[in-house]
Scaffold this active site. Sequence first.
Site, short mmCIF file in Angstrom:
data_model
loop_
_atom_site.label_atom_id
_atom_site.label_comp_id
_atom_site.label_asym_id
_atom_site.label_seq_id
_atom_site.Cartn_x
_atom_site.Cartn_y
_atom_site.Cartn_z
N ASP A 105 6.03 -10.02 11.50
CA ASP A 105 7.41 -9.79 10.72
C ASP A 105 7.20 -9.70 9.32
O ASP A 105 6.93 -10.89 8.77
CB ASP A 105 8.51 -10.58 11.41
CG ASP A 105 9.81 -10.32 10.79
OD1 ASP A 105 9.98 -9.69 9.86
OD2 ASP A 105 10.72 -11.12 11.35
N ASN A 132 5.19 0.25 4.74
CA ASN A 132 6.45 1.20 5.32
C ASN A 132 7.26 0.52 6.11
O ASN A 132 8.30 1.23 6.15
CB ASN A 132 5.41 2.27 6.25
CG ASN A 132 6.39 3.02 7.06
OD1 ASN A 132 6.89 3.82 6.76
ND2 ASN A 132 6.55 2.71 8.55
N TYR A 198 21.50 -0.40 1.86
CA TYR A 198 20.29 0.31 2.13
C TYR A 198 19.96 0.88 0.94
O TYR A 198 18.67 0.54 0.38
CB TYR A 198 20.28 1.40 3.11
CG TYR A 198 19.16 2.18 3.40
CD1 TYR A 198 18.11 1.80 4.00
CD2 TYR A 198 18.86 3.42 2.72
CE1 TYR A 198 16.88 2.39 4.50
CE2 TYR A 198 17.97 4.12 2.66
CZ TYR A 198 16.61 3.72 3.78
OH TYR A 198 15.58 4.59 3.82
N SER A 201 18.64 -1.97 -1.56
CA SER A 201 17.08 -2.45 -1.14
C SER A 201 15.92 -1.61 -1.50
O SER A 201 15.03 -1.90 -2.12
CB SER A 201 16.93 -2.61 0.34
OG SER A 201 16.90 -1.30 0.90
#
Length: 323
Positions: A105, A132, A198, A201
């Site tokens: 993780d 990625n 999103y 980030s």
Amino acid sequence: MSTINNILNIVLPPLSLVLLPIYMLPYLFFKLFIYVKSLFYKENMAGKVVLITGAASGLGEQLAYEYARQGARLSLVDIKKENLVEVADMATSLGSPDVIIIGADVSKVQDSKQFVDETINYFGQLNHLVNNAGVGGDPILIEDCSDVTKYTSIMDTNFWGAIHGTLQAIPHLKNSKGRIIVIASYTGWFPLPRLSFYNASKAAVISFFETLRLELGWYIGITIVTPGFLKTKMALRAYEYEASLRIIPMGSTFECAKEIVKSACRGNMYVTNPSWVKVMFPFKMFYPELVDWAQQHVFGLLPKSSKNGNLHILKNNQVLKEE
């Protein structure tokens, strides 16, 4: 200091209008030189070691296949280790001489240390780190978000997930004069409505790795990827939840992966795929009011008429009522 700022406020704007055209021609020649150089120089990835996070599906999977075609040895990381088995088999059949798979993780520091250490212990080196791994979250208007803790995983994975692995890998990449490839998004500089967390980030990712390039650019190459919407499970889920996003055409993960690996091996600083997305950047920079107005129309964000028929008018980002 305020006097200096006042002088700069007066002098710099007209001076920049003079200097920009003067520097444009030399800069274009410089860009031409870099382009010609890239035609003759391409890093040979045969036998080199590439670590890819989020490699079990989507763009990460295609990146694994593209590096495999280049003859690279692969360390594939994903939170769902079982899904990496098939990817590893395919990568081997496409030409990778050696592939290992690691379940981890990326949002956890210890997991990030683990997958970098396992890669180094097995291969003895690291040449390319591909950050990625990422998550999207369901589209939502900010004012409808009653519990922001439901979205902290977006920053934990997209931002901190890229940072943790990078910090662990830096010493090894400096030894090999390697490269970091980080998958951001064009929404990091061209935010779309209903994707605020999103967008944030990815903007953080771009800013961090641009700063890292300033600090370590002499030792480690950094390629920042800002793709448009690609046909992945994450994008399809966003389309399913928010119909207005469907006006954005999806790109191919296969074509994007090819462009990323080619650009990284040429030493490019940025990659944007599909390339038409780059057209939005100058509009965002020079006509921000127009871009905001257009997006509000396209995505249905204009104020609605009230039940009694009174018109709501948007002015200076505030809703006014015209009786």
